[in-house]
Design an enzyme around this catalytic site. Structure first.
Site, PDB file in Angstrom:
ATOM      1  N   MET A  30       0.844  -1.192   0.000  1.00  0.00           N
ATOM      2  CA  MET A  30       0.000   0.000   0.000  1.00  0.00           C
ATOM      3  C   MET A  30       0.884   1.248   0.000  1.00  0.00           C
ATOM      4  O   MET A  30       0.446   2.333   0.376  1.00  0.00           O
ATOM      5  CB  MET A  30      -0.938  -0.023   1.207  1.00  0.00           C
ATOM      6  CG  MET A  30      -1.896  -1.212   1.161  1.00  0.00           C
ATOM      7  SD  MET A  30      -3.407  -0.952   2.072  1.00  0.00           S
ATOM      8  CE  MET A  30      -2.766  -0.645   3.695  1.00  0.00           C
ATOM      9  N   HIS A  37       9.682  -3.318   3.034  1.00  0.00           N
ATOM     10  CA  HIS A  37       9.135  -3.679   1.715  1.00  0.00           C
ATOM     11  C   HIS A  37      10.254  -4.131   0.780  1.00  0.00           C
ATOM     12  O   HIS A  37      10.097  -5.071  -0.002  1.00  0.00           O
ATOM     13  CB  HIS A  37       8.435  -2.466   1.078  1.00  0.00           C
ATOM     14  CG  HIS A  37       7.210  -2.021   1.805  1.00  0.00           C
ATOM     15  ND1 HIS A  37       7.154  -0.866   2.550  1.00  0.00           N
ATOM     16  CD2 HIS A  37       5.983  -2.590   1.900  1.00  0.00           C
ATOM     17  CE1 HIS A  37       5.947  -0.726   3.067  1.00  0.00           C
ATOM     18  NE2 HIS A  37       5.221  -1.754   2.691  1.00  0.00           N
ATOM     19  N   GLN A 147       6.308 -11.312   7.660  1.00  0.00           N
ATOM     20  CA  GLN A 147       5.926 -11.953   8.940  1.00  0.00           C
ATOM     21  C   GLN A 147       5.251 -10.958   9.882  1.00  0.00           C
ATOM     22  O   GLN A 147       4.454 -11.323  10.726  1.00  0.00           O
ATOM     23  CB  GLN A 147       7.172 -12.538   9.620  1.00  0.00           C
ATOM     24  CG  GLN A 147       6.851 -13.186  10.970  1.00  0.00           C
ATOM     25  CD  GLN A 147       8.068 -13.646  11.737  1.00  0.00           C
ATOM     26  OE1 GLN A 147       9.064 -14.056  11.147  1.00  0.00           O
ATOM     27  NE2 GLN A 147       8.002 -13.580  13.052  1.00  0.00           N
ATOM     28  N   SER A 184       7.423  -0.125  10.139  1.00  0.00           N
ATOM     29  CA  SER A 184       6.025   0.002   9.750  1.00  0.00           C
ATOM     30  C   SER A 184       5.789   1.430   9.271  1.00  0.00           C
ATOM     31  O   SER A 184       6.391   2.369   9.804  1.00  0.00           O
ATOM     32  CB  SER A 184       5.136  -0.277  10.961  1.00  0.00           C
ATOM     33  OG  SER A 184       3.844   0.237  10.748  1.00  0.00           O
ATOM     34  N   SER A 185       4.900   1.565   8.296  1.00  0.00           N
ATOM     35  CA  SER A 185       4.555   2.910   7.816  1.00  0.00           C
ATOM     36  C   SER A 185       3.932   3.726   8.947  1.00  0.00           C
ATOM     37  O   SER A 185       3.934   4.942   8.920  1.00  0.00           O
ATOM     38  CB  SER A 185       3.561   2.820   6.664  1.00  0.00           C
ATOM     39  OG  SER A 185       4.030   1.910   5.718  1.00  0.00           O
TER      40      SER A 185
HETATM   41  O1  PAF Z   1       0.058  -5.704   3.759  1.00  0.00           O
HETATM   42  C1  PAF Z   1      -0.416  -4.792   3.037  1.00  0.00           C
HETATM   43  O2  PAF Z   1       0.213  -3.764   2.800  1.00  0.00           O
HETATM   44  C2  PAF Z   1      -1.826  -4.951   2.465  1.00  0.00           C
HETATM   45  O3  PAF Z   1      -2.674  -5.581   3.370  1.00  0.00           O
HETATM   46  C3  PAF Z   1      -1.856  -5.655   1.111  1.00  0.00           C
HETATM   47  C4  PAF Z   1      -1.376  -7.096   1.223  1.00  0.00           C
HETATM   48  C5  PAF Z   1      -1.004  -4.903   0.109  1.00  0.00           C
HETATM   49  C6  PAF Z   1      -3.283  -5.701   0.566  1.00  0.00           C
HETATM   50  O4  PAF Z   1      -3.802  -4.424   0.375  1.00  0.00           O
END
Ligand code: PAF
Length: 289
Positions: A30, A37, A147, A184-185
């Protein structure tokens, strides 16, 4: 790195990669990317030859509109991070491209009833629906999930199994700041004081690991020790401290096989989650967090 906004263009690019004999890896996000990420992208790259990332803030999975409206965004920065991180194709759909009638949803029973599922009604249905759509759009061979969102990762493993999606799910270890805070964002919403206090989450796992190493297997005793350490960080509230079986996230009375210790707590209005996997190794257990 190619950037596309349309589903037809994703299909074209992925189709070309597959025709060239490449395995396709996928990292759905997202946005507001951080090193966590990029660690997923790296793992996707190690297991495939063409890495697709999507950035889509999925309104369906927000049970709180304020949370959705306040979700951090920085697309220009994300594009640079994705490109440097090794993404081959970046999919940036808008709502119009992604949502159709919205009459069809995907849900995974039971496994989403406790932990975050109990505190965020509708959240997981929104996640599974969008992830199913993204799997159908991208058609990856492998997909990587962190995780850190353990309930999401385990339930998606179940969804893929139950619905016969031809995709292999890889669960990647949590990436932490050097002081132990899980990336985390949402961390950007913490004040300096709250950020320091929130370190009690990862400290509680270190304490838990010691207990496990000393032979403790009783879930209630382990929870109590985790709660005591988290409370040292003065959270505004604790949503849950749960010890559950990895297989279906049902409550465990004692550590017996692969187990998850999952916690969620608020500092101010920021809700942080973290978890530790306890897995069998040789005659004992290892703790992964
Ligand atoms: O983990 C996330 O960022 C979201 O839940 C995902 C898997 C991209 C689905 O919108």
């Amino acid at each position: 790195m190619k950037i596309v906004n349309k589903i037809a263009d994703v299909r074209l690019e992925v189709g070309n990669a597959k025709k060239a004999g490449k395995l396709v890896g996928f990292v759905p996000t997202m946005g507001f990317l951080h090193p966590g990420h990029i660690s997923l992208v790296k793992i996707a790259g190690e297991n495939s030859e063409f890495v697709v990332m999507s950035i889509f803030v999925n309104k369906l999975q927000f049970n709180d509109l304020n949370d959705f409206n306040g979700y951090p965004k920085d697309l220009e920065r994300d594009i640079a991070i994705a490109e440097n991180g090794g993404v081959d194709l970046l999919f940036l759909p808008d709502d119009k491209e992604m949502y159709r009638s919205n009459l069809t949803t995907v849900d995974v029973d039971l496994i989403t009833e406790n932990l975050c599922g109990a505190h965020r009604p509708g959240h997981f249905k929104g996640v599974f629906t969008v992830v199913s759509k993204l799997f159908n759009i991208v058609q990856p061979d492998i997909a990587v999930f962190g995780q850190k969102d353990i309930q999401q990762a385990v339930s998606i493993e179940k969804m893929v199994y139950d619905l016969n999606f031809p995709v292999k799910i890889i669960v990647a270890p949590t990436v932490r700041e050097s002081d132990g805070l899980a990336m985390s964002s949402r961390n950007k919403h913490l004040s300096e004081k709250q950020r320091k206090e929130a370190l009690s989450l990862s400290r509680s796992f270190a304490a838990c690991e010691k207990l496990i190493d000393s032979g403790e297997r009783d879930a209630e005793k382990i929870s109590e020790s985790i709660r005591a350490v988290i409370l040292e960080g003065s959270p505004d509230s604790i949503d849950y401290i749960s010890i559950v079986k990895y297989e279906d996230l049902s409550y465990a009375e004692k550590i017996d096989g692969k187990t998850v210790v999952a916690v969620a707590a608020f500092w101010g209005t920021t809700r942080l989650i973290d978890n530790m996997i306890i897995d069998k190794k040789d005659d004992g257990y290892i703790c992964i967090y």
